[in-house]
Design an enzyme around this catalytic site. Structure first.
Site, PDB file in Angstrom:
ATOM      1  N   THR A   2     -15.564 -38.547  -6.135  1.00  0.00           N
ATOM      2  CA  THR A   2     -15.474 -38.344  -4.683  1.00  0.00           C
ATOM      3  C   THR A   2     -16.614 -37.441  -4.279  1.00  0.00           C
ATOM      4  OG1 THR A   2     -13.106 -38.589  -4.598  1.00  0.00           O
ATOM      5  CG2 THR A   2     -14.030 -37.075  -2.991  1.00  0.00           C
ATOM      6  N   ARG A  56      -2.394 -46.781  -0.054  1.00  0.00           N
ATOM      7  CA  ARG A  56      -2.297 -45.392  -0.548  1.00  0.00           C
ATOM      8  C   ARG A  56      -3.408 -44.540   0.071  1.00  0.00           C
ATOM      9  NH1 ARG A  56      -5.978 -41.745  -3.320  1.00  0.00           N
ATOM     10  NH2 ARG A  56      -4.781 -40.350  -4.625  1.00  0.00           N
ATOM     11  N   GLY A 103      -5.149 -40.688  -0.150  1.00  0.00           N
ATOM     12  CA  GLY A 103      -5.196 -39.476  -0.975  1.00  0.00           C
ATOM     13  C   GLY A 103      -5.358 -38.219  -0.137  1.00  0.00           C
ATOM     14  N   ASP A 104      -5.815 -37.173  -0.773  1.00  0.00           N
ATOM     15  CA  ASP A 104      -5.967 -35.885  -0.086  1.00  0.00           C
ATOM     16  C   ASP A 104      -7.236 -35.821   0.777  1.00  0.00           C
ATOM     17  OD1 ASP A 104      -7.439 -36.059  -2.545  1.00  0.00           O
ATOM     18  OD2 ASP A 104      -7.937 -33.938  -2.315  1.00  0.00           O
TER      19      ASP A 104
HETATM   20  N1  ASP Z   1      -9.105 -36.951  -4.349  1.00  0.00           N
HETATM   21  C1  ASP Z   1      -9.398 -38.357  -4.344  1.00  0.00           C
HETATM   22  C2  ASP Z   1      -8.142 -39.126  -4.041  1.00  0.00           C
HETATM   23  O1  ASP Z   1      -7.088 -38.779  -4.544  1.00  0.00           O
HETATM   24  C3  ASP Z   1      -9.973 -38.861  -5.638  1.00  0.00           C
HETATM   25  C4  ASP Z   1     -11.104 -38.063  -6.227  1.00  0.00           C
HETATM   26  O2  ASP Z   1     -11.346 -36.929  -5.842  1.00  0.00           O
HETATM   27  O3  ASP Z   1     -11.787 -38.591  -7.108  1.00  0.00           O
HETATM   28  O4  ASP Z   1      -8.210 -40.109  -3.354  1.00  0.00           O
END
Ligand code: ASP
Length: 237
Positions: free
Chosen positions: A141, A169, A171-172
């Site tokens: 990311t 889905r 994510g954060d």
């Molecule tokens: N935090 C990201 C997510 O959960 C993934 C990542 O940081 O690689 O979507």
């Protein structure tokens, strides 16, 4: 591959830094840096986004400006070349903070964004990664934080999410307070297994700890200690 990744990071850093040096805003700097990484196939954001279990990319991004605590985010977008740019657009041109899927893409069209064909994100390497997720999970990311000459700090995060995630889905990364946070003292961008970062409001946790007088390094380390038991392998800028 490692070299290509380092080159990409250098280019993003140099671009962001030159904006700051010439008196530009931290918002412009992080947006420009993140766009460079989104356009680079070696990072899990924009062009290099990983596939979900339906062999499709759904991307998330968010952006926040410290002093004003203005924020913008998009989630589950599949046709936006630079999701970070759309996150900024949501922040500056709507009354909302977060927009998802088709609604976000509609706003993008209205804003004159070019919508790309999903083929733009196709990658044999990422497709192979989907088939062997456990061994070849792609983190990566992208995130950036910056402090400009006026003293304003900003943060941004952009991602394709986790390989093999279920369609829908989120994510954060697009969640203000979980993957991204900025206020007048700290700007934070997180990476890692997003569910754990959401469950701990990880990015905001650092701000809380600083407000209570904790040292920045300790605050980051202890936040990572909070996410680890929940499976939140990862890091923070
Ligand atoms: N935090 C990201 C997510 O959960 C993934 C990542 O940081 O690689 O979507």
């Amino acid at each position: 591959k490692q070299k290509a990744i380092q080159e990409g990071l250098k280019q993003a850093l140099a671009t962001g830094y030159s904006i700051l040096e010439s008196g530009g805003s931290s918002l412009d700097a992080i947006e420009a840096a993140i766009m460079i990484l989104e356009d680079n196939i070696n990072f899990n954001a924009g062009k290099g986004s990983v596939y979900n279990s339906a062999e499709k990319q759904e991307m998330d991004a968010s952006i926040m400006v410290g002093d004003s605590q203005q924020a913008g985010a998009v989630a589950s977008v599949s046709r936006i070349k630079n999701p970070i740019k759309l996150a900024r657009y949501v922040m500056e041109n709507t009354k909302h903070v977060m927009m998802v899927g088709e609604g976000a893409e509609k706003i993008a069209k209205e804003g004159g964004f070019e919508l790309v064909n999903p083929d733009y994100f196709a990658s044999i390497e990422n497709l192979e990664r989907l088939k062997v997720t456990q061994e070849k999970e792609k983190l990566g990311t992208v995130g950036a934080v910056a402090l400009d000459q006026s003293g304003t700090i900003s943060a941004g995060t952009s991602t394709g999410g986790m390989t093999n995630k279920k369609p829908g889905r989120i994510g954060d990364s697009p969640i203000i307070g979980a993957g991204t946070w900025a206020d007048s003292t700290v700007a934070v961008s997180c990476t890692g297994v997003g569910e754990a970062y959401i469950r701990t409001c990880a990015a905001h946790e650092i701000s809380t700890r600083l407000r209570l007088g904790q040292d920045l390094k300790v605050a980051c380390a202890e936040m990572l200690d909070m996410v680890a038991p929940l499976g939140g392998r990862g890091g923070v800028i």
